[in-house]
Design a protein around this motif. Sequence first.
Motif, PDB file in Angstrom:
ATOM      1  N   ARG A  89      12.428 -12.470  16.659  1.00  0.00           N
ATOM      2  CA  ARG A  89      12.750 -13.494  15.653  1.00  0.00           C
ATOM      3  C   ARG A  89      12.697 -12.895  14.253  1.00  0.00           C
ATOM      4  O   ARG A  89      13.574 -13.157  13.418  1.00  0.00           O
ATOM      5  N   LEU A  90      11.695 -12.076  13.991  1.00  0.00           N
ATOM      6  CA  LEU A  90      11.577 -11.448  12.678  1.00  0.00           C
ATOM      7  C   LEU A  90      12.642 -10.368  12.471  1.00  0.00           C
ATOM      8  O   LEU A  90      13.114 -10.158  11.352  1.00  0.00           O
ATOM      9  N   GLU A  91      13.021  -9.689  13.557  1.00  0.00           N
ATOM     10  CA  GLU A  91      14.037  -8.638  13.432  1.00  0.00           C
ATOM     11  C   GLU A  91      15.415  -9.219  13.147  1.00  0.00           C
ATOM     12  O   GLU A  91      16.267  -8.557  12.533  1.00  0.00           O
ATOM     13  N   ALA A  92      15.635 -10.477  13.574  1.00  0.00           N
ATOM     14  CA  ALA A  92      16.945 -11.129  13.413  1.00  0.00           C
ATOM     15  C   ALA A  92      17.067 -11.733  12.016  1.00  0.00           C
ATOM     16  O   ALA A  92      17.147 -12.963  11.852  1.00  0.00           O
ATOM     17  N   ARG A  93      17.097 -10.875  11.001  1.00  0.00           N
ATOM     18  CA  ARG A  93      17.256 -11.344   9.621  1.00  0.00           C
ATOM     19  C   ARG A  93      18.682 -11.857   9.413  1.00  0.00           C
ATOM     20  O   ARG A  93      19.620 -11.447  10.114  1.00  0.00           O
ATOM     21  N   ASP A  94      18.863 -12.729   8.440  1.00  0.00           N
ATOM     22  CA  ASP A  94      20.160 -13.388   8.260  1.00  0.00           C
ATOM     23  C   ASP A  94      21.293 -12.395   8.074  1.00  0.00           C
ATOM     24  O   ASP A  94      22.371 -12.534   8.667  1.00  0.00           O
ATOM     25  N   TRP A  95      21.068 -11.371   7.248  1.00  0.00           N
ATOM     26  CA  TRP A  95      22.154 -10.426   6.985  1.00  0.00           C
ATOM     27  C   TRP A  95      22.481  -9.594   8.223  1.00  0.00           C
ATOM     28  O   TRP A  95      23.639  -9.219   8.449  1.00  0.00           O
ATOM     29  N   LYS A  96      21.476  -9.325   9.052  1.00  0.00           N
ATOM     30  CA  LYS A  96      21.720  -8.569  10.284  1.00  0.00           C
ATOM     31  C   LYS A  96      22.472  -9.432  11.299  1.00  0.00           C
ATOM     32  O   LYS A  96      23.350  -8.939  12.020  1.00  0.00           O
ATOM     33  N   LEU A  97      22.140 -10.719  11.344  1.00  0.00           N
ATOM     34  CA  LEU A  97      22.875 -11.618  12.233  1.00  0.00           C
ATOM     35  C   LEU A  97      24.329 -11.738  11.789  1.00  0.00           C
ATOM     36  O   LEU A  97      25.246 -11.745  12.616  1.00  0.00           O
ATOM     37  N   ALA A  98      24.545 -11.821  10.465  1.00  0.00           N
ATOM     38  CA  ALA A  98      25.912 -11.924   9.945  1.00  0.00           C
ATOM     39  C   ALA A  98      26.728 -10.675  10.265  1.00  0.00           C
ATOM     40  O   ALA A  98      27.924 -10.751  10.577  1.00  0.00           O
ATOM     41  N   ALA A  99      26.077  -9.515  10.194  1.00  0.00           N
ATOM     42  CA  ALA A  99      26.771  -8.257  10.469  1.00  0.00           C
ATOM     43  C   ALA A  99      26.829  -7.927  11.956  1.00  0.00           C
ATOM     44  O   ALA A  99      27.534  -6.996  12.365  1.00  0.00           O
ATOM     45  N   GLY A 100      26.094  -8.683  12.763  1.00  0.00           N
ATOM     46  CA  GLY A 100      26.084  -8.435  14.196  1.00  0.00           C
ATOM     47  C   GLY A 100      25.226  -7.263  14.611  1.00  0.00           C
ATOM     48  O   GLY A 100      25.363  -6.736  15.720  1.00  0.00           O
ATOM     49  N   THR A 101      24.299  -6.835  13.749  1.00  0.00           N
ATOM     50  CA  THR A 101      23.478  -5.660  14.052  1.00  0.00           C
ATOM     51  C   THR A 101      22.067  -6.010  14.521  1.00  0.00           C
ATOM     52  O   THR A 101      21.305  -5.115  14.907  1.00  0.00           O
ATOM     53  N   ALA A 102      21.702  -7.281  14.480  1.00  0.00           N
ATOM     54  CA  ALA A 102      20.378  -7.680  14.961  1.00  0.00           C
ATOM     55  C   ALA A 102      20.311  -7.531  16.475  1.00  0.00           C
ATOM     56  O   ALA A 102      21.326  -7.641  17.173  1.00  0.00           O
ATOM     57  N   ILE A 103      19.119  -7.288  16.986  1.00  0.00           N
ATOM     58  CA  ILE A 103      18.959  -7.209  18.434  1.00  0.00           C
ATOM     59  C   ILE A 103      19.433  -8.511  19.078  1.00  0.00           C
ATOM     60  O   ILE A 103      20.139  -8.503  20.093  1.00  0.00           O
ATOM     61  N   ALA A 104      19.089  -9.652  18.462  1.00  0.00           N
ATOM     62  CA  ALA A 104      19.447 -10.954  19.022  1.00  0.00           C
ATOM     63  C   ALA A 104      20.944 -11.224  18.992  1.00  0.00           C
ATOM     64  O   ALA A 104      21.414 -12.178  19.630  1.00  0.00           O
ATOM     65  N   SER A 105      21.721 -10.409  18.281  1.00  0.00           N
ATOM     66  CA  SER A 105      23.172 -10.597  18.217  1.00  0.00           C
ATOM     67  C   SER A 105      23.857 -10.247  19.520  1.00  0.00           C
ATOM     68  O   SER A 105      25.005 -10.632  19.734  1.00  0.00           O
ATOM     69  N   SER A 106      23.187  -9.486  20.377  1.00  0.00           N
ATOM     70  CA  SER A 106      23.818  -8.997  21.594  1.00  0.00           C
ATOM     71  C   SER A 106      22.903  -9.185  22.796  1.00  0.00           C
ATOM     72  O   SER A 106      21.767  -8.700  22.792  1.00  0.00           O
ATOM     73  N   PRO A 107      23.360  -9.881  23.835  1.00  0.00           N
ATOM     74  CA  PRO A 107      22.544 -10.009  25.054  1.00  0.00           C
ATOM     75  C   PRO A 107      22.165  -8.653  25.644  1.00  0.00           C
ATOM     76  O   PRO A 107      21.065  -8.501  26.194  1.00  0.00           O
ATOM     77  N   ALA A 108      23.060  -7.661  25.520  1.00  0.00           N
ATOM     78  CA  ALA A 108      22.755  -6.330  26.057  1.00  0.00           C
ATOM     79  C   ALA A 108      21.603  -5.695  25.294  1.00  0.00           C
ATOM     80  O   ALA A 108      20.727  -5.055  25.891  1.00  0.00           O
ATOM     81  N   ARG A 109      21.584  -5.878  23.972  1.00  0.00           N
ATOM     82  CA  ARG A 109      20.480  -5.326  23.176  1.00  0.00           C
ATOM     83  C   ARG A 109      19.169  -6.014  23.529  1.00  0.00           C
ATOM     84  O   ARG A 109      18.126  -5.356  23.657  1.00  0.00           O
ATOM     85  N   VAL A 110      19.209  -7.324  23.652  1.00  0.00           N
ATOM     86  CA  VAL A 110      17.995  -8.055  24.024  1.00  0.00           C
ATOM     87  C   VAL A 110      17.487  -7.556  25.377  1.00  0.00           C
ATOM     88  O   VAL A 110      16.287  -7.307  25.563  1.00  0.00           O
TER      89      VAL A 110
END
Length: 366
Positions: free
Chosen positions: A198-219
Motif C-alpha cells: 500500500r505504501l509502495e503504491a504511491r499516486d505517481w507510480k500508479l499513474a505511471a504503471g510502475t507500482a508493484i500493485a499496478s501489475s498482478p504479475a509484480r504482486v
Amino acid sequence: MIQRLDPDLLEAWDALALATGAPVFARPGWLTAWADAFGAREHLRALTVHRDGALVALLPVISGPLGLRTPTNSETALIAPVVADDDAAGDLAQRLLARRAGTVDLDAVLADHPLTAALRTAAGSTPALETVRCSSPWVDTSGDPADFLRRLSKNRRHGLKRLAKRLDEAGEVSFDVSDGRNDSGDDDLDELLRDGLRLEARDWKLAAGTAIASSPARVAFYTRAARWAADAGVLRLAFLRLDGRAIAFGYCLQQGPTLHFLKLGMDDEHAKLGPGMMITKRLIDHAFAQPGVRELDLLGENESYKADLASGVREQVRVRVYPTPVLGGVQRAATEAVADLRRKAVDRLSDSTRARLLALRNRLQR
C-alpha cells in the motif's frame, strides 16, 4: 550443458550459491519465484559446468529464436551467475559462446563478475557490445557509525538532523524490521506485505504503471519471493511508524554480509517529514548494528539522495555477443544507432510527456 530445472539441480544450485557466498539473487528460490510470476518457468534453463561430477558453475538462461539470454525484466535487481572459481567462470563463458545460434545477451550482471570478465576474453574479436545498465550505490556499514556521519556533507548531516527533529515533533516514532513472523512466532507475512505494498503504491507510480500493485504479475512475484525468503530466513520487511501508523516501508533481503534494499514505499501525506530518507537512515543504522553485516546495498540507479549516502557504486552491465563478424557488425551498429536515437528523442521530451508515455507503455504491456 543446458539443463532443465529438476529438483536435484535446484538443490545443487542452491548449495553452490551458499558455498560460494553468491548474492541472494543468485539462489534458485528467488529466480523461480520471478519465473513463475512472469510466465517464464517453462522456458527457464540452466547452463552448467561440472567438474568431477560436481556442479561448479551455473548461469540461468532463456533460449529463443534470436539466441540465448539471461532472464530479466524491469523487476530484476541483479543476475548473479554462480561460479566456484575463475576456471569455472572461464569454462562457463566458453560454453555460453559455444551454445549460441544467435546473439548471447548477458544482462544485469556486475561489470566485475568473473563471468563478465571471462566472456570479454572468450569473445575475442567476435563483435560484442557492452553497455552500462545502472550504477548501484552501496553504503559501507562495517566500521564506526560516527565515521559514516563524518564523511557526509555538512548539508546532508544538517538535513538528516532537521528531518529527525521534525519527525520526533510530529508524534511517537518507531522503527521495526520483521522476518515475516510476529513476536509469538506466528506468520503475519500477508498482513505485512499488504501494508508495505500500500505504501509502495504511491499516486505517481500508479499513474505511471510502475507500482508493484499496478501489475498482478509484480504482486505475485514479490509475494512469492517474500514467502520463499521468509522460509529461507533472509526476508527483512522494514517499517517506519508514526503514532503506530506505517509511513514508510522497505522490502529488504539480508544474506551474509549484505542487507539489500529492494523496494521503498512511503506515505506522501507525510512527505514533509522525509519518510523515505528517514527509513533509509534507519536501515543504515540497523545494518551497522547487525553482527556480520558490512554493507547496505541500495540497488537501482544512483539517485541524488542515494549518492549523498553511498560509499561507492557497482556497475551492472549488459554484454551482447553477436553470432558472426558480418551479421554482428550490422546488429551492433543498429543497436547503437537505435539507442542513440532513443536517447536524443527522450531528451527532447518534457517531464509531463515522458510520464504520459511511460504510463501508456505500461498499460499496453499489461
